[in-house]
Design a protein around this motif. Structure first.
Motif, short mmCIF file in Angstrom:
data_model
loop_
_atom_site.label_atom_id
_atom_site.label_comp_id
_atom_site.label_asym_id
_atom_site.label_seq_id
_atom_site.Cartn_x
_atom_site.Cartn_y
_atom_site.Cartn_z
N VAL A 198 -4.71 -2.96 1.86
CA VAL A 198 -4.16 -1.96 0.94
C VAL A 198 -2.84 -2.45 0.38
N LEU A 199 -2.68 -2.36 -0.93
CA LEU A 199 -1.41 -2.62 -1.58
C LEU A 199 -0.66 -1.30 -1.69
N ARG A 200 0.51 -1.26 -1.10
CA ARG A 200 1.28 -0.01 -1.01
C ARG A 200 2.58 -0.14 -1.81
N VAL A 201 2.96 0.95 -2.46
CA VAL A 201 4.19 0.98 -3.24
C VAL A 201 5.10 2.06 -2.67
N TYR A 202 6.32 1.68 -2.32
CA TYR A 202 7.27 2.62 -1.72
C TYR A 202 8.52 2.73 -2.58
N ASP A 203 9.01 3.95 -2.78
CA ASP A 203 10.36 4.14 -3.30
C ASP A 203 11.35 3.78 -2.20
N ILE A 204 12.42 3.06 -2.57
CA ILE A 204 13.43 2.68 -1.59
C ILE A 204 14.45 3.79 -1.40
N ALA A 205 14.83 4.45 -2.50
CA ALA A 205 15.87 5.49 -2.45
C ALA A 205 15.52 6.59 -3.45
N PRO A 206 16.07 7.79 -3.28
CA PRO A 206 17.09 8.16 -2.29
C PRO A 206 16.57 8.22 -0.85
N ALA A 207 15.25 8.35 -0.69
CA ALA A 207 14.65 8.29 0.64
C ALA A 207 13.38 7.47 0.54
N TRP A 208 13.05 6.76 1.61
CA TRP A 208 11.79 6.01 1.64
C TRP A 208 10.61 6.95 1.38
N LYS A 209 9.70 6.51 0.52
CA LYS A 209 8.53 7.34 0.22
C LYS A 209 7.40 6.47 -0.31
N GLU A 210 6.21 6.63 0.24
CA GLU A 210 5.04 5.94 -0.30
C GLU A 210 4.57 6.68 -1.54
N VAL A 211 4.49 5.98 -2.69
CA VAL A 211 4.16 6.64 -3.95
C VAL A 211 2.81 6.22 -4.52
N ALA A 212 2.23 5.14 -4.00
CA ALA A 212 0.92 4.71 -4.51
C ALA A 212 0.26 3.77 -3.52
N THR A 213 -1.07 3.78 -3.51
CA THR A 213 -1.85 2.83 -2.71
C THR A 213 -3.04 2.35 -3.54
N PHE A 214 -3.42 1.10 -3.33
CA PHE A 214 -4.59 0.52 -3.98
C PHE A 214 -5.41 -0.23 -2.93
N ASN A 215 -6.71 -0.08 -2.98
CA ASN A 215 -7.59 -0.89 -2.14
C ASN A 215 -7.73 -2.25 -2.80
N ALA A 216 -6.80 -3.14 -2.50
CA ALA A 216 -6.68 -4.39 -3.24
C ALA A 216 -7.68 -5.44 -2.78
N VAL A 217 -7.83 -5.61 -1.46
CA VAL A 217 -8.72 -6.63 -0.88
C VAL A 217 -9.31 -6.07 0.41
N GLY A 218 -10.14 -6.86 1.07
CA GLY A 218 -10.66 -6.45 2.37
C GLY A 218 -9.65 -6.69 3.48
N ASN A 219 -9.96 -6.23 4.68
CA ASN A 219 -9.10 -6.47 5.83
C ASN A 219 -8.90 -7.97 6.02
N PHE A 220 -7.73 -8.36 6.51
CA PHE A 220 -7.46 -9.78 6.74
C PHE A 220 -6.45 -9.95 7.87
N ASP A 221 -6.39 -11.17 8.39
CA ASP A 221 -5.47 -11.52 9.47
C ASP A 221 -4.23 -12.12 8.85
N CYS A 222 -3.08 -11.44 8.99
CA CYS A 222 -1.86 -11.97 8.39
C CYS A 222 -0.93 -12.58 9.42
N ALA A 223 -1.42 -12.80 10.64
CA ALA A 223 -0.60 -13.43 11.67
C ALA A 223 -0.23 -14.85 11.25
N TYR A 224 0.95 -15.30 11.65
CA TYR A 224 1.40 -16.64 11.32
C TYR A 224 0.40 -17.66 11.85
N GLY A 225 -0.02 -18.59 10.98
CA GLY A 225 -0.96 -19.62 11.40
C GLY A 225 -2.41 -19.20 11.36
N ALA A 226 -2.72 -18.05 10.77
CA ALA A 226 -4.11 -17.58 10.69
C ALA A 226 -4.96 -18.63 9.99
N THR A 227 -6.15 -18.89 10.53
CA THR A 227 -7.03 -19.92 9.95
C THR A 227 -8.00 -19.35 8.92
#
Length: 446
Positions: free
Chosen positions: A364-393
């Motif tokens: 999911v691609l998420r868009v957050y407002d930084i200020a005046p308070a943190w807030k999630e304002v949009a989401t998109f199903n951009a790609v499938g699930n994936f492994d983002c751990a460092y060194g993922a093969t």
């Protein structure tokens, strides 16, 4: 997932510009379609770097590399892309994407010149942090671990102007020992360069971190003479234990230091701020973390009020930290937990510095407002699930900001997708050959 036909989208964009220009009574600062530029991307399997034209949707250039999926860092001019090729020689190349920019207030004109891989080639042990500020570029090599072989840190520094010349101006700073370090151009020949930790340089204790504890400010024009030092570990306001992460706003520099560790000399507990005082001398202070966690990567956009760091006790970090470099303290209101307790994974700050764009492991691609308070304002199903751990093969999607759009690569499906940050709607969905992976963004070296 919504997908759009590429030709239809490109045609509709051109039509919208033409219609707007033809509306009676509408005054525009320009009477032409604004070009969108280019996107540089790598492939998960093929040793190649390619250039995607965002106006035609076509791949126009391709350059062979020693290994697949090299790592990119884009200079502040948004034109030069540093390529860490990933080969055993530590080869680093620079791609000129040919783009130049001219601001017209309500829009920015993009001119497309020649795309070329510069003749400049750098080699060394463990290329790491790339920094571009104040018209300069620095490529830092950490060197090998002391118990592996004799190999000191070094940095190649160069002005961006003239990179394409027959003999560009390049200076080498030679460190006395290895470190996971950084070199930061301050302007007027001055540089912040991290200082190797003596216990690490000694090499007899493999548990000692390669991360430095402090910095010197050096003058390149005087054979790298030291003009200020912030490497006193007995003074928390003049050191940054086990540094990782840096960003700057208006030449005020913020560094991520270790968390508080009770009874442990490695403990720190805050962010080190280095800036010029009113009398022109460099000074430092500390901003305490709001709790027992620490920052790692820090990002900022010029003219913004806030920096944004990923935040946690250890990788993978699962929160963001909003940093006002002018603040005396940070609070829990500055912390934002990634939805679902997920890792921060990949993130960028929007060009207007008001939002964070975050690609999480659930795709999911998420868009957050930084200020005046943190807030999630949009989401998109951009790609499938994936492994983002460092060194993922497995293939890992990538996030980059170009202009007012976020782009996400989808290596499993051979697509590059666009998401408009102004309208919060999906844009182009471009098919490309292979498995597009790492993307080069619009100017945040790292």
């Amino acid at each position: 997932m919504i997908r759009h036909d590429l030709s239809a989208l490109l045609a509709s964009t051109a039509l919208a510009v033409a219609v707007t220009c033809a509306v009676p009574g509408v005054t525009l600062a320009h009477d032409h379609a604004v070009k969108r530029g280019r996107l540089v991307f790598a492939d998960h399997e093929k040793p190649v770097v390619r250039v995607l034209d965002l106006d035609s949707g076509e791949v126009t250039h391709s350059f062979e590399m020693p290994k697949a999926n090299p790592v990119f860092a884009t200079a502040e001019d948004r034109r030069h892309v540093v390529i860490k090729t990933g080969d055993d020689a530590g080869t680093v190349r620079i791609l000129d994407n040919g783009l130049t920019f001219e601001s017209h207030g309500d829009h920015e004109d993009v001119d497309k010149g020649e795309v070329k891989l510069l003749d400049l080639t750098f080699k060394g042990d463990r290329p790491a942090h790339v920094v571009s500020e104040n018209g300069w570029l620095a490529i830092f090599y950490d060197g090998l671990r002391p118990w592996e072989a004799k190999s000191n840190a070094k940095a190649y520094v160069m002005p961006l102007e003239g990179l394409g010349a027959a003999k560009p101006e390049v200076t080498e700073w030679k460190g006395p020992a290895p470190q996971h370090g950084i070199a930061i151009p301050l302007g007027q020949e001055q540089w912040i360069i991290s200082v190797t930790k003596p216990a690490y340089a000694k090499g007899d204790n493999q548990k000692v971190s390669s991360r430095p504890d402090g910095y010197d400010i050096l003058d390149r024009s005087k054979n790298w003479a030291r003009i200020a030092s912030f490497n006193d570990t007995s003074d928390p306001t003049k050191s940054c234990k086990e540094f990782h992460g840096h960003a700057s706003l208006a030449n005020t520099h913020v560094f991520g230091c270790n968390q508080t560790i009770a009874g442990d000399e490695r403990g720190d507990g805050g962010l080190l701020v280095i800036a010029k005082a009113a009398d022109g001398t460099w000074g430092s202070r500390k901003i305490a973390y709001p709790d027992g966690r620490r920052s790692s990567t820090i990002k900022a956009v010029a003219d913004g009020q806030y920096m944004v760091a990923n935040y946690g006790l250890k990788s993978p970090y699962d929160a963001f930290l909003r940093i006002d470099p002018k603040a005396k303290a940070l609070s829990e209101a500055d912390v934002f937990a990634v939805p679902g307790g997920q890792a921060t994974c990949q993130y960028e700050v929007s060009p207007d510095a008001k939002r964070v764009i975050n690609l999480t492991p659930d795709g999911v691609l998420r868009v957050y407002d930084i200020a005046p308070a943190w807030k999630e304002v949009a989401t998109f199903n951009a790609v499938g699930n994936f492994d983002c751990a460092y060194g993922a093969t497995t293939p890992v999607p990538s996030l980059a900001i170009v202009g007012d759009s976020a782009f996400v690569s989808d290596p499993e499906n051979g697509r590059i997708r666009e998401f408009h940050l102004n309208t919060l709607k999906q844009g182009l969905d471009i098919p490309v050959d292979g498995k597009p992976a790492n993307l080069a963004g619009g100017g945040n070296a790292g």
